[in-house]
Design a protein around this motif. Structure first.
Motif, mmCIF file in Angstrom:
data_model
loop_
_atom_site.group_PDB
_atom_site.id
_atom_site.type_symbol
_atom_site.label_atom_id
_atom_site.label_comp_id
_atom_site.label_asym_id
_atom_site.label_seq_id
_atom_site.Cartn_x
_atom_site.Cartn_y
_atom_site.Cartn_z
ATOM 1 N N SER A 319 132.835 4.870 63.039
ATOM 2 C CA SER A 319 133.396 4.307 61.835
ATOM 3 C C SER A 319 134.380 3.278 62.226
ATOM 4 O O SER A 319 135.246 3.409 63.348
ATOM 5 C CB SER A 319 134.135 5.323 60.897
ATOM 6 O OG SER A 319 133.194 6.355 60.230
ATOM 7 N N ALA A 320 134.585 2.120 61.401
ATOM 8 C CA ALA A 320 135.632 1.279 61.794
ATOM 9 C C ALA A 320 136.160 0.688 60.619
ATOM 10 O O ALA A 320 135.513 0.221 59.673
ATOM 11 C CB ALA A 320 134.763 -0.003 62.684
ATOM 12 N N THR A 321 137.444 0.667 60.444
ATOM 13 C CA THR A 321 138.217 0.130 59.220
ATOM 14 C C THR A 321 138.823 -1.373 59.599
ATOM 15 O O THR A 321 139.770 -1.309 60.693
ATOM 16 C CB THR A 321 139.345 1.040 58.807
ATOM 17 O OG1 THR A 321 138.749 2.394 58.510
ATOM 18 C CG2 THR A 321 139.922 0.337 57.710
ATOM 19 N N LEU A 322 138.702 -2.333 58.943
ATOM 20 C CA LEU A 322 138.829 -3.642 59.590
ATOM 21 C C LEU A 322 140.242 -4.162 58.636
ATOM 22 O O LEU A 322 140.226 -3.702 57.604
ATOM 23 C CB LEU A 322 137.579 -4.634 59.176
ATOM 24 C CG LEU A 322 136.301 -4.295 59.739
ATOM 25 C CD1 LEU A 322 135.305 -5.492 59.389
ATOM 26 C CD2 LEU A 322 136.485 -4.242 61.151
ATOM 27 N N PRO A 323 140.764 -4.980 59.191
ATOM 28 C CA PRO A 323 142.140 -5.348 58.596
ATOM 29 C C PRO A 323 142.071 -6.066 57.241
ATOM 30 O O PRO A 323 142.769 -6.228 56.395
ATOM 31 C CB PRO A 323 142.713 -6.574 59.682
ATOM 32 C CG PRO A 323 142.254 -6.113 60.875
ATOM 33 C CD PRO A 323 140.844 -5.637 60.711
ATOM 34 N N HIS A 329 130.604 2.084 58.578
ATOM 35 C CA HIS A 329 130.035 3.607 59.227
ATOM 36 C C HIS A 329 128.537 3.339 59.582
ATOM 37 O O HIS A 329 127.744 2.742 59.076
ATOM 38 C CB HIS A 329 130.001 4.558 57.917
ATOM 39 C CG HIS A 329 131.208 4.798 57.483
ATOM 40 N ND1 HIS A 329 132.113 5.567 57.904
ATOM 41 C CD2 HIS A 329 131.980 4.500 56.218
ATOM 42 C CE1 HIS A 329 133.479 5.633 57.307
ATOM 43 N NE2 HIS A 329 133.181 4.843 56.383
ATOM 44 N N SER A 330 128.565 3.593 60.750
ATOM 45 C CA SER A 330 126.892 3.901 61.420
ATOM 46 C C SER A 330 126.751 5.258 61.839
ATOM 47 O O SER A 330 127.448 6.108 62.224
ATOM 48 C CB SER A 330 126.945 2.827 62.692
ATOM 49 O OG SER A 330 127.783 3.406 63.786
ATOM 50 N N TRP A 337 118.450 5.127 61.660
ATOM 51 C CA TRP A 337 119.710 4.621 61.811
ATOM 52 C C TRP A 337 120.017 3.603 60.568
ATOM 53 O O TRP A 337 119.277 3.513 59.762
ATOM 54 C CB TRP A 337 119.795 3.291 62.962
ATOM 55 C CG TRP A 337 119.550 3.951 64.143
ATOM 56 C CD1 TRP A 337 118.219 4.128 64.834
ATOM 57 C CD2 TRP A 337 120.550 4.420 65.138
ATOM 58 N NE1 TRP A 337 118.374 4.576 66.158
ATOM 59 C CE2 TRP A 337 120.063 4.741 66.326
ATOM 60 C CE3 TRP A 337 121.851 4.358 65.186
ATOM 61 C CZ2 TRP A 337 120.522 5.509 67.554
ATOM 62 C CZ3 TRP A 337 122.508 4.966 66.293
ATOM 63 C CH2 TRP A 337 121.693 5.296 67.564
ATOM 64 N N TYR A 338 121.375 3.891 60.204
ATOM 65 C CA TYR A 338 121.956 3.258 58.986
ATOM 66 C C TYR A 338 123.337 2.823 59.316
ATOM 67 O O TYR A 338 124.124 2.925 60.427
ATOM 68 C CB TYR A 338 122.182 4.274 57.888
ATOM 69 C CG TYR A 338 123.037 5.334 58.192
ATOM 70 C CD1 TYR A 338 124.458 5.203 57.897
ATOM 71 C CD2 TYR A 338 122.566 6.481 58.613
ATOM 72 C CE1 TYR A 338 125.402 6.324 58.181
ATOM 73 C CE2 TYR A 338 123.438 7.532 58.637
ATOM 74 C CZ TYR A 338 124.896 7.608 58.785
ATOM 75 O OH TYR A 338 125.749 8.533 58.809
ATOM 76 N N ILE A 339 123.487 1.778 58.582
ATOM 77 C CA ILE A 339 125.184 0.964 58.498
ATOM 78 C C ILE A 339 125.516 1.128 57.007
ATOM 79 O O ILE A 339 124.883 0.647 56.295
ATOM 80 C CB ILE A 339 125.031 -0.292 59.060
ATOM 81 C CG1 ILE A 339 124.727 -0.618 60.689
ATOM 82 C CG2 ILE A 339 126.309 -1.029 59.161
ATOM 83 C CD1 ILE A 339 124.299 -1.743 61.236
ATOM 84 N N ARG A 340 126.589 1.500 56.833
ATOM 85 C CA ARG A 340 127.124 1.722 55.396
ATOM 86 C C ARG A 340 128.487 0.853 55.406
ATOM 87 O O ARG A 340 129.452 0.970 56.229
ATOM 88 C CB ARG A 340 127.322 3.062 54.846
ATOM 89 C CG ARG A 340 127.722 3.263 53.616
ATOM 90 C CD ARG A 340 127.759 4.910 53.090
ATOM 91 N NE ARG A 340 128.673 5.547 53.803
ATOM 92 C CZ ARG A 340 128.382 6.553 54.686
ATOM 93 N NH1 ARG A 340 127.151 6.838 54.914
ATOM 94 N NH2 ARG A 340 129.343 7.482 55.320
ATOM 95 N N PHE A 341 128.424 0.162 54.289
ATOM 96 C CA PHE A 341 129.806 -0.837 53.908
ATOM 97 C C PHE A 341 130.437 0.011 52.911
ATOM 98 O O PHE A 341 130.023 0.526 51.786
ATOM 99 C CB PHE A 341 129.324 -1.951 53.527
ATOM 100 C CG PHE A 341 128.554 -2.880 54.522
ATOM 101 C CD1 PHE A 341 128.982 -3.740 55.232
ATOM 102 C CD2 PHE A 341 126.955 -2.888 54.489
ATOM 103 C CE1 PHE A 341 128.423 -4.505 55.979
ATOM 104 C CE2 PHE A 341 126.297 -3.385 55.450
ATOM 105 C CZ PHE A 341 127.049 -4.383 56.205
ATOM 106 N N ALA A 354 124.894 -10.304 54.985
ATOM 107 C CA ALA A 354 124.652 -9.483 56.234
ATOM 108 C C ALA A 354 123.209 -8.892 56.407
ATOM 109 O O ALA A 354 122.815 -9.093 57.632
ATOM 110 C CB ALA A 354 125.340 -8.012 56.029
ATOM 111 N N MET A 355 122.414 -8.962 55.615
ATOM 112 C CA MET A 355 121.003 -8.810 55.606
ATOM 113 C C MET A 355 120.378 -9.724 56.241
ATOM 114 O O MET A 355 119.543 -9.834 57.191
ATOM 115 C CB MET A 355 120.288 -8.587 54.606
ATOM 116 C CG MET A 355 120.792 -6.808 53.744
ATOM 117 S SD MET A 355 119.868 -5.714 54.750
ATOM 118 C CE MET A 355 118.235 -6.144 54.441
#
Length: 365
Positions: A319-323, A329-330, A337-341, A354-355
């Protein structure tokens, strides 16, 4: 004229035989006593100077005494025992925790209405120092009496009503305790598995399998199998879990399967560095650790249709939280596999952008 019969004197042998028969039939029990003395002694022994009513009362008392002794031997007589004479921890308890609200409710009930159900104890037989009795069942009731005595200082709580049982006649102390709590308490599967392991480790049974069969003999085969699964959890992870009694049955079976497949070290490592404040957090951490485990290798000797290779799983979800307020989340699930916004600024336009970038990245060079 009739002929007079001729009389003959008996021989010496005849006289000896007659004399022996006479002695056997008439000799007194005491050969030194006169016959009249023996008759007087027999009459005195059979004579009771008490009246009929007194004799009847004595007969009733004798019958009551025999009945009381029989009831005591069967553990049917209730007595009052000082609290100090009872060892509440004589055997390991199957109940792991006492609900505070339920204990308060029990104390109020006892203080208002008295103790309706006696506890069950067994008497120590090895002459040990200390308490005379060990507790079989009624742990909550005994604790409630201790609490009420400490709060009120009322002497009515110095003693508690109890039935003295023979634990061996009841199948052993562990069996007696478990049977009582199976009827009156809502034990979790983990608590059932735990007491089976402890009973086996204390030498009451040859092994955990035998302990489960003996302690839960009336349970179905399927239920005993589930208890064995939770026994595995207690043996492998009991020191790592903070809220094991909150494990649901399906969660426990999933954990037990992973442990049997050799993933115990991985689960312990996943839980070692975590600080979990609630049962929900602990279960979520376990679920994540189970998701990341690699599937066990198939044993070719077992046969069966070969399965398609599964998708590789990541060593850990990320997981990564951006400024800018976005959280990414991956991970990997059964579909891949998945990536969640996540975030308030996520929109359909952003996802479409993004797609397109992913299509460009994954498309032909």
């Amino acid at each position: 004229m009739a002929k007079r019969p001729r009389l003959e004197a008996p021989s010496a042998d005849d006289l000896a035989r007659l004399e022996d028969e006479f002695r056997r039939e008439t000799s007194p029990r005491n050969p030194l006593a006169a016959p009249i003395a023996q008759v007087a002694a027999d009459s005195a022994a059979q004579h009771d100077p008490r009246g009929a009513e007194a004799r009847a009362e004595i007969a009733r008392d004798r019958a009551d005494a025999e009945r009381l002794r029989g009831a005591e031997a069967a553990g049917l007589v209730m007595i009052e025992i000082p609290l100090e004479e009872i060892d509440a921890d004589a055997i390991v308890r199957d109940r792991m925790a006492l609900d505070e609200a339920e204990m308060t409710e029990l104390q109020l009930s006892i203080s208002e209405k008295g103790l309706r159900l006696p506890i069950e104890v067994f008497e120590f037989r090895d002459g040990q120092s200390g308490p005379r009795y060990g507790l079989i069942s009624g742990y909550r009731r005994l604790r409630a009496f201790h609490a009420l005595r400490g709060l009120s200082r009322n002497p009515r709580y110095d003693r508690i009503k109890a039935l003295v049982r023979d634990p061996e006649a009841m199948g052993g102390t562990f069996v007696a305790m478990v049977e009582e709590n199976e009827v009156r308490a809502n034990l979790s599967q983990y608590e059932r598995g735990r007491i089976a392991v402890l009973a086996a480790h204390q030498g009451a049974f040859a092994n955990v399998e035998a302990a489960v069969d003996a302690l839960f003999s009336v349970a179905s085969k399927a239920k005993r199998s589930k208890i064995r699964s939770f026994a595995v959890i207690f043996e492998e992870l009991g020191d790592m879990l903070s809220y094991p009694e909150a494990l649901r049955e399906k969660d426990g079976l999933r954990i037990a399967t992973a442990l049997r497949e050799g993933h115990g070290p991985a689960l312990r490592e996943a839980l070692a560095d975590l600080t979990l404040d609630t049962a929900t957090e602990e279960l979520a951490a376990i679920d994540e650790a189970l998701t990341l485990l690699a599937p066990p290798e198939r044993d070719p000797a077992r046969g069966g249709r070969p399965k398609a290779p599964s998708q590789p799983r990541p060593t850990r979800s990320r997981s990564a939280t951006l400024p800018t307020g976005f959280t990414l989340h991956s991970g990997c699930d059964a579909k891949g596999w998945y990536i969640r916004f996540e975030g308030d600024r996520v929109s359909g336009e952003l996802v479409e952008t993004a797609m397109r970038e992913l299509e460009h990245l994954l498309g032909p060079a």
